[in-house]
Write a protein that holds these residues in place. Structure first.
Motif, PDB file in Angstrom:
ATOM      1  N   ILE A  14       0.833  -1.201   0.000  1.00 28.21           N
ATOM      2  CA  ILE A  14       0.000   0.000   0.000  1.00 28.21           C
ATOM      3  C   ILE A  14       0.873   1.259   0.000  1.00 28.21           C
ATOM      4  O   ILE A  14       0.623   2.199  -0.769  1.00 28.21           O
ATOM      5  N   LEU A  15       1.901   1.271   0.816  1.00 27.45           N
ATOM      6  CA  LEU A  15       2.745   2.466   0.925  1.00 27.45           C
ATOM      7  C   LEU A  15       3.569   2.701  -0.327  1.00 27.45           C
ATOM      8  O   LEU A  15       3.691   3.837  -0.794  1.00 27.45           O
ATOM      9  N   SER A  16       4.137   1.648  -0.885  1.00 33.15           N
ATOM     10  CA  SER A  16       4.971   1.827  -2.081  1.00 33.15           C
ATOM     11  C   SER A  16       4.131   2.263  -3.279  1.00 33.15           C
ATOM     12  O   SER A  16       4.524   3.149  -4.036  1.00 33.15           O
ATOM     13  N   VAL A  17       2.955   1.645  -3.435  1.00 38.99           N
ATOM     14  CA  VAL A  17       2.068   2.016  -4.540  1.00 38.99           C
ATOM     15  C   VAL A  17       1.547   3.440  -4.339  1.00 38.99           C
ATOM     16  O   VAL A  17       1.497   4.238  -5.292  1.00 38.99           O
ATOM     17  N   SER A  18       1.167   3.773  -3.121  1.00 44.17           N
ATOM     18  CA  SER A  18       0.646   5.112  -2.831  1.00 44.17           C
ATOM     19  C   SER A  18       1.697   6.180  -3.105  1.00 44.17           C
ATOM     20  O   SER A  18       1.393   7.216  -3.709  1.00 44.17           O
ATOM     21  N   LYS A  20       4.179   6.091  -5.147  1.00 48.67           N
ATOM     22  CA  LYS A  20       4.357   6.204  -6.605  1.00 48.67           C
ATOM     23  C   LYS A  20       3.220   7.026  -7.219  1.00 48.67           C
ATOM     24  O   LYS A  20       3.450   7.923  -8.045  1.00 48.67           O
ATOM     25  N   LEU A  21       1.986   6.745  -6.805  1.00 48.40           N
ATOM     26  CA  LEU A  21       0.836   7.458  -7.358  1.00 48.40           C
ATOM     27  C   LEU A  21       0.806   8.919  -6.910  1.00 48.40           C
ATOM     28  O   LEU A  21       0.453   9.813  -7.691  1.00 48.40           O
ATOM     29  N   PHE A  22       1.149   9.174  -5.653  1.00 45.13           N
ATOM     30  CA  PHE A  22       1.170  10.553  -5.159  1.00 45.13           C
ATOM     31  C   PHE A  22       2.146  11.391  -5.978  1.00 45.13           C
ATOM     32  O   PHE A  22       1.894  12.562  -6.274  1.00 45.13           O
ATOM     33  N   LEU A  23       3.289  10.783  -6.351  1.00 40.43           N
ATOM     34  CA  LEU A  23       4.287  11.500  -7.134  1.00 40.43           C
ATOM     35  C   LEU A  23       3.819  11.698  -8.579  1.00 40.43           C
ATOM     36  O   LEU A  23       4.041  12.749  -9.168  1.00 40.43           O
ATOM     37  N   GLU A  24       3.190  10.672  -9.133  1.00 41.78           N
ATOM     38  CA  GLU A  24       2.784  10.742 -10.540  1.00 41.78           C
ATOM     39  C   GLU A  24       1.554  11.624 -10.753  1.00 41.78           C
ATOM     40  O   GLU A  24       1.493  12.411 -11.702  1.00 41.78           O
ATOM     41  N   LYS A  25       0.558  11.499  -9.883  1.00 38.80           N
ATOM     42  CA  LYS A  25      -0.717  12.181 -10.083  1.00 38.80           C
ATOM     43  C   LYS A  25      -0.949  13.359  -9.139  1.00 38.80           C
ATOM     44  O   LYS A  25      -1.818  14.199  -9.395  1.00 38.80           O
ATOM     45  N   GLY A  26      -0.157  13.388  -8.044  1.00 36.97           N
ATOM     46  CA  GLY A  26      -0.413  14.369  -7.002  1.00 36.97           C
ATOM     47  C   GLY A  26      -1.301  13.758  -5.931  1.00 36.97           C
ATOM     48  O   GLY A  26      -2.129  12.881  -6.224  1.00 36.97           O
ATOM     49  N   PHE A  27      -1.148  14.205  -4.702  1.00 42.48           N
ATOM     50  CA  PHE A  27      -1.911  13.634  -3.599  1.00 42.48           C
ATOM     51  C   PHE A  27      -3.412  13.829  -3.788  1.00 42.48           C
ATOM     52  O   PHE A  27      -4.207  12.898  -3.637  1.00 42.48           O
ATOM     53  N   ASP A  28      -3.817  15.055  -4.125  1.00 38.91           N
ATOM     54  CA  ASP A  28      -5.245  15.362  -4.234  1.00 38.91           C
ATOM     55  C   ASP A  28      -5.930  14.576  -5.345  1.00 38.91           C
ATOM     56  O   ASP A  28      -7.113  14.232  -5.236  1.00 38.91           O
ATOM     57  N   LYS A  29      -5.209  14.293  -6.433  1.00 39.39           N
ATOM     58  CA  LYS A  29      -5.810  13.617  -7.579  1.00 39.39           C
ATOM     59  C   LYS A  29      -5.714  12.095  -7.499  1.00 39.39           C
ATOM     60  O   LYS A  29      -6.214  11.398  -8.379  1.00 39.39           O
ATOM     61  N   THR A  30      -5.061  11.589  -6.459  1.00 42.76           N
ATOM     62  CA  THR A  30      -4.981  10.144  -6.269  1.00 42.76           C
ATOM     63  C   THR A  30      -6.117   9.695  -5.359  1.00 42.76           C
ATOM     64  O   THR A  30      -6.297  10.229  -4.265  1.00 42.76           O
ATOM     65  N   SER A  31      -6.890   8.730  -5.809  1.00 40.08           N
ATOM     66  CA  SER A  31      -8.010   8.223  -5.018  1.00 40.08           C
ATOM     67  C   SER A  31      -7.662   6.865  -4.398  1.00 40.08           C
ATOM     68  O   SER A  31      -6.706   6.199  -4.819  1.00 40.08           O
ATOM     69  N   ILE A  32      -8.456   6.473  -3.412  1.00 38.68           N
ATOM     70  CA  ILE A  32      -8.286   5.144  -2.840  1.00 38.68           C
ATOM     71  C   ILE A  32      -8.483   4.080  -3.923  1.00 38.68           C
ATOM     72  O   ILE A  32      -7.798   3.066  -3.963  1.00 38.68           O
ATOM     73  N   GLN A  51      -7.210   4.400   7.940  1.00 43.25           N
ATOM     74  CA  GLN A  51      -8.563   4.944   7.989  1.00 43.25           C
ATOM     75  C   GLN A  51      -8.843   5.947   6.872  1.00 43.25           C
ATOM     76  O   GLN A  51     -10.001   6.203   6.544  1.00 43.25           O
ATOM     77  N   SER A  52      -7.806   6.524   6.300  1.00 40.97           N
ATOM     78  CA  SER A  52      -8.001   7.559   5.289  1.00 40.97           C
ATOM     79  C   SER A  52      -6.768   7.693   4.412  1.00 40.97           C
ATOM     80  O   SER A  52      -5.697   7.155   4.719  1.00 40.97           O
ATOM     81  N   LYS A  53      -6.907   8.454   3.344  1.00 39.61           N
ATOM     82  CA  LYS A  53      -5.777   8.740   2.454  1.00 39.61           C
ATOM     83  C   LYS A  53      -4.736   9.580   3.185  1.00 39.61           C
ATOM     84  O   LYS A  53      -3.527   9.409   2.977  1.00 39.61           O
ATOM     85  N   ASP A  54      -5.193  10.491   4.046  1.00 39.99           N
ATOM     86  CA  ASP A  54      -4.254  11.296   4.839  1.00 39.99           C
ATOM     87  C   ASP A  54      -3.397  10.411   5.735  1.00 39.99           C
ATOM     88  O   ASP A  54      -2.204  10.659   5.919  1.00 39.99           O
ATOM     89  N   GLU A  55      -4.005   9.380   6.286  1.00 41.35           N
ATOM     90  CA  GLU A  55      -3.257   8.468   7.154  1.00 41.35           C
ATOM     91  C   GLU A  55      -2.229   7.689   6.344  1.00 41.35           C
ATOM     92  O   GLU A  55      -1.131   7.402   6.828  1.00 41.35           O
ATOM     93  N   ILE A  56      -2.581   7.360   5.114  1.00 40.65           N
ATOM     94  CA  ILE A  56      -1.606   6.684   4.242  1.00 40.65           C
ATOM     95  C   ILE A  56      -0.426   7.605   3.968  1.00 40.65           C
ATOM     96  O   ILE A  56       0.734   7.186   4.027  1.00 40.65           O
ATOM     97  N   LEU A  57      -0.721   8.872   3.671  1.00 39.84           N
ATOM     98  CA  LEU A  57       0.349   9.825   3.401  1.00 39.84           C
ATOM     99  C   LEU A  57       1.251   9.998   4.622  1.00 39.84           C
ATOM    100  O   LEU A  57       2.481  10.085   4.492  1.00 39.84           O
ATOM    101  N   ALA A 109       5.626  19.201  -0.899  1.00 39.77           N
ATOM    102  CA  ALA A 109       5.465  20.603  -1.264  1.00 39.77           C
ATOM    103  C   ALA A 109       4.022  21.058  -1.142  1.00 39.77           C
ATOM    104  O   ALA A 109       3.742  22.199  -0.779  1.00 39.77           O
ATOM    105  N   SER A 110       3.083  20.156  -1.424  1.00 43.42           N
ATOM    106  CA  SER A 110       1.670  20.517  -1.301  1.00 43.42           C
ATOM    107  C   SER A 110       1.224  20.493   0.153  1.00 43.42           C
ATOM    108  O   SER A 110       0.399  21.302   0.574  1.00 43.42           O
ATOM    109  N   ARG A 111       1.798  19.613   0.945  1.00 36.95           N
ATOM    110  CA  ARG A 111       1.405  19.510   2.354  1.00 36.95           C
ATOM    111  C   ARG A 111       1.908  20.685   3.177  1.00 36.95           C
ATOM    112  O   ARG A 111       1.297  21.069   4.171  1.00 36.95           O
ATOM    113  N   ILE A 112       3.041  21.267   2.787  1.00 31.52           N
ATOM    114  CA  ILE A 112       3.632  22.345   3.573  1.00 31.52           C
ATOM    115  C   ILE A 112       2.732  23.570   3.590  1.00 31.52           C
ATOM    116  O   ILE A 112       2.918  24.479   4.401  1.00 31.52           O
ATOM    117  N   LYS A 113       1.724  23.596   2.725  1.00 34.62           N
ATOM    118  CA  LYS A 113       0.783  24.712   2.710  1.00 34.62           C
ATOM    119  C   LYS A 113      -0.290  24.575   3.799  1.00 34.62           C
ATOM    120  O   LYS A 113      -1.062  25.497   4.025  1.00 34.62           O
TER     121      LYS A 113
END
Length: 221
Positions: A14-18, A20-32, A51-57, A109-113
């Motif tokens: 889950i973590l390795s795939v997530s 990769k997807l966060f980098l390729e698509k961005g966190f907001d555009k990656t869905s469960i 429990q959530s995508k935030d928890e995965i991040l 970079a997106s989270r630091i906001k």
């Protein structure tokens, strides 16, 4: 058909795939759903561990932090009899030059906001990360390469200024102002006996920050 995994393998998948997807698509555009389809697992399998995508991040960034910590320990093991000052300078150069150490920077970079993330990030720097730097500063004090009566405080202030004050998203600035901030940090550290920021290092830091935040650094004031 969903793959079968034991619990630890499932988490690592889950973590390795997530990541990769966060980098390729961005966190907001990656869905469960994106994560489940790419990993070949069920949605229930993800929610069994997170429990959530935030928890995965959060777990992804913790994994990256552990990888960086192990990398730094490896670098230190290669330094032999270097002075405390030489160790800090070498670690900074290696850190800002390493692609692996900054693998997730585009995601962060997106989270630091987020104000909540910035507060948590600052707390970790003061309560956890600074202790490691403080020990190397104490080595420098013992071998005479660094001169300060406040190793813990120097470590805390250095990390806060470098990672928060010099971050163009947290405190908006253009290229010229970023340069001034880094030059001031260099001057301040030198004036308190912590001459660990040379000109080559400042160039590497600016290049990294400008790559992460090109829009912020090109904003006119």
């Amino acid at each position: 058909m969903a793959k079968k995994h034991n619990s630890q393998e499932m988490i690592e998948t889950i973590l390795s795939v997530s990541a990769k997807l966060f980098l390729e698509k961005g966190f907001d555009k990656t869905s469960i759903k994106d994560i489940t389809e790419t990993a070949g697992i069920s949605k229930g399998a993800i929610y069994h561990h997170f429990q959530s995508k935030d928890e995965i991040l959060n777990a992804v960034t913790e994994m990256q932090a552990q990888n960086v910590e192990n990398m730094i320990k490896g670098w230190l093991s290669e330094m032999g009899s270097c002075t405390g000052k030489e160790k800090i300078i070498t670690l900074l150069h290696k850190n800002f030059s390493s692609q692996e150490a900054h693998y997730l920077d585009d995601v962060m970079a997106s989270r630091i906001k987020s104000p909540e993330f910035v507060v948590s990030y600052m707390q970790d720097m003061v309560n956890k990360d600074s202790a490691f730097i403080a020990e190397i500063i104490k080595e420098g004090i013992a071998d005479g390469s660094l001169i300060t009566d406040y190793p813990e405080e120097c470590a805390e202030v250095f990390l806060l200024l470098m990672n928060i004050w010099c971050d163009p998203v947290v405190f908006k600035c253009n290229h010229a102002k970023l340069t001034r901030r880094l030059e001031f940090l260099q001057h301040m550290m030198k004036s308190i006996g912590m001459d660990v920021l040379n000109d080559d290092l400042l160039i590497k830091i600016k290049e990294l920050l400008q790559r992460l935040y090109p829009e912020e650094n090109n904003t006119d004031e």
